[in-house]
Write a protein that holds these residues in place. Sequence first.
Motif, PDB file in Angstrom:
ATOM      1  N   TRP A  48     -13.238  53.059  14.704  1.00 60.52           N
ATOM      2  CA  TRP A  48     -14.566  53.620  14.450  1.00 60.52           C
ATOM      3  C   TRP A  48     -15.656  52.575  14.697  1.00 60.52           C
ATOM      4  N   TYR A  49     -15.458  51.387  14.200  1.00 61.20           N
ATOM      5  CA  TYR A  49     -16.489  50.360  14.321  1.00 61.20           C
ATOM      6  C   TYR A  49     -16.408  49.549  15.618  1.00 61.20           C
ATOM      7  N   ARG A  50     -15.213  49.318  16.136  1.00 59.48           N
ATOM      8  CA  ARG A  50     -15.045  48.447  17.295  1.00 59.48           C
ATOM      9  C   ARG A  50     -14.903  49.201  18.615  1.00 59.48           C
ATOM     10  N   GLY A  51     -14.657  50.507  18.526  1.00 60.29           N
ATOM     11  CA  GLY A  51     -14.446  51.299  19.725  1.00 60.29           C
ATOM     12  C   GLY A  51     -12.996  51.211  20.180  1.00 60.29           C
ATOM     13  N   ASN A  52     -12.595  52.186  20.984  1.00 55.18           N
ATOM     14  CA  ASN A  52     -11.238  52.206  21.513  1.00 55.18           C
ATOM     15  C   ASN A  52     -11.243  53.016  22.803  1.00 55.18           C
ATOM     16  N   GLU A  53     -11.385  52.332  23.911  1.00 51.28           N
ATOM     17  CA  GLU A  53     -11.445  52.997  25.209  1.00 51.28           C
ATOM     18  C   GLU A  53     -10.101  53.579  25.619  1.00 51.28           C
ATOM     19  N   ASP A  54      -9.024  53.163  24.973  1.00 51.69           N
ATOM     20  CA  ASP A  54      -7.686  53.643  25.325  1.00 51.69           C
ATOM     21  C   ASP A  54      -7.390  55.029  24.776  1.00 51.69           C
ATOM     22  N   PHE A  63     -17.031  53.927  22.158  1.00 49.10           N
ATOM     23  CA  PHE A  63     -17.887  52.743  22.195  1.00 49.10           C
ATOM     24  C   PHE A  63     -17.972  52.103  20.813  1.00 49.10           C
ATOM     25  N   PRO A  64     -18.130  50.790  20.769  1.00 52.16           N
ATOM     26  CA  PRO A  64     -18.338  50.121  19.469  1.00 52.16           C
ATOM     27  C   PRO A  64     -19.664  50.569  18.847  1.00 52.16           C
ATOM     28  N   LEU A 121     -19.465  45.406   8.492  1.00 50.61           N
ATOM     29  CA  LEU A 121     -19.887  44.202   9.232  1.00 50.61           C
ATOM     30  C   LEU A 121     -18.693  43.341   9.630  1.00 50.61           C
ATOM     31  N   LEU A 122     -17.771  43.162   8.698  1.00 59.45           N
ATOM     32  CA  LEU A 122     -16.603  42.327   8.978  1.00 59.45           C
ATOM     33  C   LEU A 122     -15.714  42.935  10.059  1.00 59.45           C
ATOM     34  N   VAL A 123     -15.499  44.237   9.992  1.00 59.59           N
ATOM     35  CA  VAL A 123     -14.649  44.901  10.994  1.00 59.59           C
ATOM     36  C   VAL A 123     -15.301  44.839  12.364  1.00 59.59           C
ATOM     37  N   ARG A 124     -16.567  45.147  12.426  1.00 62.43           N
ATOM     38  CA  ARG A 124     -17.252  45.201  13.727  1.00 62.43           C
ATOM     39  C   ARG A 124     -17.441  43.822  14.347  1.00 62.43           C
ATOM     40  N   TYR A 125     -17.790  42.825  13.537  1.00 61.20           N
ATOM     41  CA  TYR A 125     -18.199  41.549  14.124  1.00 61.20           C
ATOM     42  C   TYR A 125     -17.252  40.386  13.859  1.00 61.20           C
ATOM     43  N   ALA A 126     -16.270  40.538  12.988  1.00 62.11           N
ATOM     44  CA  ALA A 126     -15.324  39.445  12.733  1.00 62.11           C
ATOM     45  C   ALA A 126     -13.941  39.800  13.265  1.00 62.11           C
ATOM     46  N   SER A 127     -13.285  40.788  12.648  1.00 59.64           N
ATOM     47  CA  SER A 127     -11.915  41.123  13.048  1.00 59.64           C
ATOM     48  C   SER A 127     -11.554  42.533  12.602  1.00 59.64           C
ATOM     49  N   ALA A 128     -10.781  43.220  13.418  1.00 59.62           N
ATOM     50  CA  ALA A 128     -10.279  44.547  13.057  1.00 59.62           C
ATOM     51  C   ALA A 128      -9.373  44.468  11.831  1.00 59.62           C
ATOM     52  N   GLY A 129      -8.826  43.298  11.562  1.00 62.20           N
ATOM     53  CA  GLY A 129      -7.948  43.104  10.415  1.00 62.20           C
ATOM     54  C   GLY A 129      -8.626  43.328   9.074  1.00 62.20           C
ATOM     55  N   PHE A 130      -9.954  43.332   9.050  1.00 59.99           N
ATOM     56  CA  PHE A 130     -10.685  43.585   7.800  1.00 59.99           C
ATOM     57  C   PHE A 130     -10.806  45.072   7.478  1.00 59.99           C
ATOM     58  N   ALA A 131     -10.258  45.943   8.310  1.00 63.27           N
ATOM     59  CA  ALA A 131     -10.411  47.392   8.119  1.00 63.27           C
ATOM     60  C   ALA A 131      -9.836  47.868   6.788  1.00 63.27           C
ATOM     61  N   TRP A 132      -8.828  47.196   6.281  1.00 65.33           N
ATOM     62  CA  TRP A 132      -8.260  47.588   4.989  1.00 65.33           C
ATOM     63  C   TRP A 132      -9.286  47.452   3.861  1.00 65.33           C
ATOM     64  N   LEU A 133     -10.307  46.594   4.058  1.00 65.60           N
ATOM     65  CA  LEU A 133     -11.361  46.428   3.052  1.00 65.60           C
ATOM     66  C   LEU A 133     -12.202  47.692   2.880  1.00 65.60           C
ATOM     67  N   LEU A 134     -12.101  48.613   3.825  1.00 63.62           N
ATOM     68  CA  LEU A 134     -12.755  49.903   3.667  1.00 63.62           C
ATOM     69  C   LEU A 134     -11.740  50.986   3.325  1.00 63.62           C
ATOM     70  N   SER A 135     -10.569  50.924   3.926  1.00 64.96           N
ATOM     71  CA  SER A 135      -9.548  51.953   3.682  1.00 64.96           C
ATOM     72  C   SER A 135      -9.126  52.003   2.222  1.00 64.96           C
ATOM     73  N   VAL A 136      -8.824  50.866   1.635  1.00 67.12           N
ATOM     74  CA  VAL A 136      -8.348  50.835   0.243  1.00 67.12           C
ATOM     75  C   VAL A 136      -9.422  51.332  -0.729  1.00 67.12           C
ATOM     76  N   PRO A 137     -10.655  50.823  -0.674  1.00 69.58           N
ATOM     77  CA  PRO A 137     -11.668  51.341  -1.604  1.00 69.58           C
ATOM     78  C   PRO A 137     -11.915  52.840  -1.468  1.00 69.58           C
TER      79      PRO A 137
END
Length: 172
Positions: A48-54, A63-64, A121-137
């Motif tokens: 959702w935040y970073r985009g996925n052209e695949d 698009f991101p 912000l973390l998912v979009r601009y740092a790493s996709a690995g931070f996505a759990w910080l939104l999923s869990v809450p």
Amino acid sequence: MTLTLHRLHLGYRILYTGVLLFMTAGTVVHTVHQAERGGLAPSAVADWYRGNEDDADAVVYLFPKSLEEVWADVWLHSTTYAIAFVVLGSLLFRSGIGRSLQAGLLAGFAGLGLCATAAPLLVRYASAGFAWLLSVPLLVLPAVATAIFVITAGEMWFWRTAGMRYEPRIGG
């Protein structure tokens, strides 16, 4: 000694129950909205935040997100959870449950809300690995809000706890 919830005037109990209901429902609906918008799985949040052209079937992921779109989500999470935190917390502190449980529920709510606020912000601009910080809450916050609702509304209407009752005097 704190004025206990079941000793509140009927009008206040109705008012507070309504506010609790709306806050809890709002927290649940926020999660449902996020689930419908892009999904709750960490991979869906990252896409959702970073985009996925695949993923040709998921046009919303193509698009991101722009900085403006990310800030809109940060604002939404921060205001939604801040208001819910204040409302739910102020009523929870009037309940007769132990102070440790009160503090644990509110610390959990605050921590999860902060994670959800920082995640876009973390998912979009740092790493996709931070996505759990939104999923869990998004999965846990409605449960915490519901627990607070059950404790406080239950105490207002069904359970009796020790505490003072305040009846204002009119005319002196």
